[in-house]
Design an enzyme around this catalytic site. Structure first.
Site, PDB file in Angstrom:
ATOM      1  N   ASP A   1       5.538   2.436  21.051  1.00  0.00           N
ATOM      2  CA  ASP A   1       6.189   2.698  19.764  1.00  0.00           C
ATOM      3  C   ASP A   1       6.048   4.156  19.348  1.00  0.00           C
ATOM      4  O   ASP A   1       6.940   4.714  18.707  1.00  0.00           O
ATOM      5  CB  ASP A   1       5.605   1.786  18.695  1.00  0.00           C
ATOM      6  CG  ASP A   1       6.066   0.340  18.865  1.00  0.00           C
ATOM      7  OD1 ASP A   1       6.909   0.092  19.754  1.00  0.00           O
ATOM      8  OD2 ASP A   1       5.591  -0.530  18.113  1.00  0.00           O
TER       9      ASP A   1
ATOM     10  N   ASP B   1      -7.924   4.345  -1.425  1.00  0.00           N
ATOM     11  CA  ASP B   1      -7.874   5.276  -0.296  1.00  0.00           C
ATOM     12  C   ASP B   1      -6.481   5.851  -0.078  1.00  0.00           C
ATOM     13  O   ASP B   1      -6.317   6.785   0.714  1.00  0.00           O
ATOM     14  CB  ASP B   1      -8.330   4.582   0.989  1.00  0.00           C
ATOM     15  CG  ASP B   1      -9.827   4.305   0.999  1.00  0.00           C
ATOM     16  OD1 ASP B   1     -10.526   4.820   0.108  1.00  0.00           O
ATOM     17  OD2 ASP B   1     -10.289   3.566   1.884  1.00  0.00           O
TER      18      ASP B   1
ATOM     19  N   GLU C   1       6.822   4.889   8.052  1.00  0.00           N
ATOM     20  CA  GLU C   1       6.244   4.909   6.717  1.00  0.00           C
ATOM     21  C   GLU C   1       5.886   6.325   6.287  1.00  0.00           C
ATOM     22  O   GLU C   1       5.711   7.225   7.110  1.00  0.00           O
ATOM     23  CB  GLU C   1       4.985   4.043   6.637  1.00  0.00           C
ATOM     24  CG  GLU C   1       3.735   4.622   7.277  1.00  0.00           C
ATOM     25  CD  GLU C   1       3.626   4.412   8.759  1.00  0.00           C
ATOM     26  OE1 GLU C   1       3.315   5.407   9.460  1.00  0.00           O
ATOM     27  OE2 GLU C   1       3.839   3.299   9.226  1.00  0.00           O
TER      28      GLU C   1
END
Length: 242
Positions: free
Chosen positions: A16, A122, A93
């Site tokens: 990927d 975080d 993302e």
């Protein structure tokens, strides 16, 4: 650089990560990708090497019509005041994450200019359906079908337990504004640091004008891929009395 290449098909050998690099290199010139998995997991690259000759023969005989599936991509721009200091086309993302000394970062989320909430933790991930099986999944986000036009909002180790993942439309404009951070807090697109962030920097994310194009492999399906890659068990039952 694939942004100026004139071709009908790109064959990507790898995992990927190799597909993400190809998508970035193509930029606004997105060419259909045939992905052969040489990596470990491969949600996108799910074609086995021994399947390649047959599908190439099929494409040579019948072409690509009806075999190309288009997937959502996004444009991300980082604003410092009114100046764009960084931008990137992405597929998986965009995330804002804390850096050393890894203390809590506060991120204000705006959707279509409306303040939603402040996430403390975080970091925060905005994921496409393709990216829903990547970093967002590790942060507890849901899995979306890759052809949906949606965005997953996933907090990373949220300080407030009621901050849960949310799914919204890809037609909206998303802004992540750094309200409090430490040096090293960064905007990250598809696993690579785009730039470091300061307080009041804004990461604006919207649907891109181009789509990532994948060539569908014969006899592969969405749920087959999930079963094989995620190791889902269970037995197929043919009737209530079985």
């Amino acid at each position: 650089d694939l942004s100026e290449v004139a071709a009908d098909l790109v064959i990507v050998l790898g995992g990927d990560g190799s597909i993400l690099r190809a998508a970035h290199q193509m930029g606004q010139n997105q060419i259909p990708v045939l992905a052969v998995n040489l990596g470990r997991l491969g949600f996108l690259a799910d074609l086995a090497p021994d399947e390649l000759p047959n599908i190439l023969e099929l494409i040579a005989a019948k072409g690509l019509e009806g075999r190309v599936i288009e997937h959502l991509m996004f444009d991300s721009h980082v604003y410092r005041g009114d100046v764009v200091i960084a931008s990137q086309l992405g597929l998986n993302e965009v995330a804002v994450q804390t850096g050393p000394a890894f203390t809590i970062v506060d991120i204000d989320l705006y959707i279509d200019s409306e303040w939603v909430t402040t996430y403390s933790g975080d970091g925060l991930i905005l994921s496409t359906p393709v990216g829903s099986t990547a970093h967002s999944l590790s942060a507890g986000g849901p899995i979306l079908r890759k052809d949906l036009q949606a965005v997953v909002i996933s907090p990373i180790s949220a300080h407030t337990l009621t901050n849960r993942p949310v799914v919204d439309s890809a037609e909206r404009v998303y802004e992540l504004v750094v309200a409090r951070s430490e040096p090293g807090t960064a905007a990250i697109v598809d696993g690579r640091v785009l730039c470091t962030l300061e307080v009041d920097d804004r990461v604006r994310v919207r649907k891109a004008g181009v789509r990532f194009k994948m060539v569908a492999a014969p006899h592969h399906s969405y749920y087959r891929t999930l079963r094989e890659k995620l190791g889902w068990g269970g037995k197929l039952r043919h009737g209530c009395g079985d």
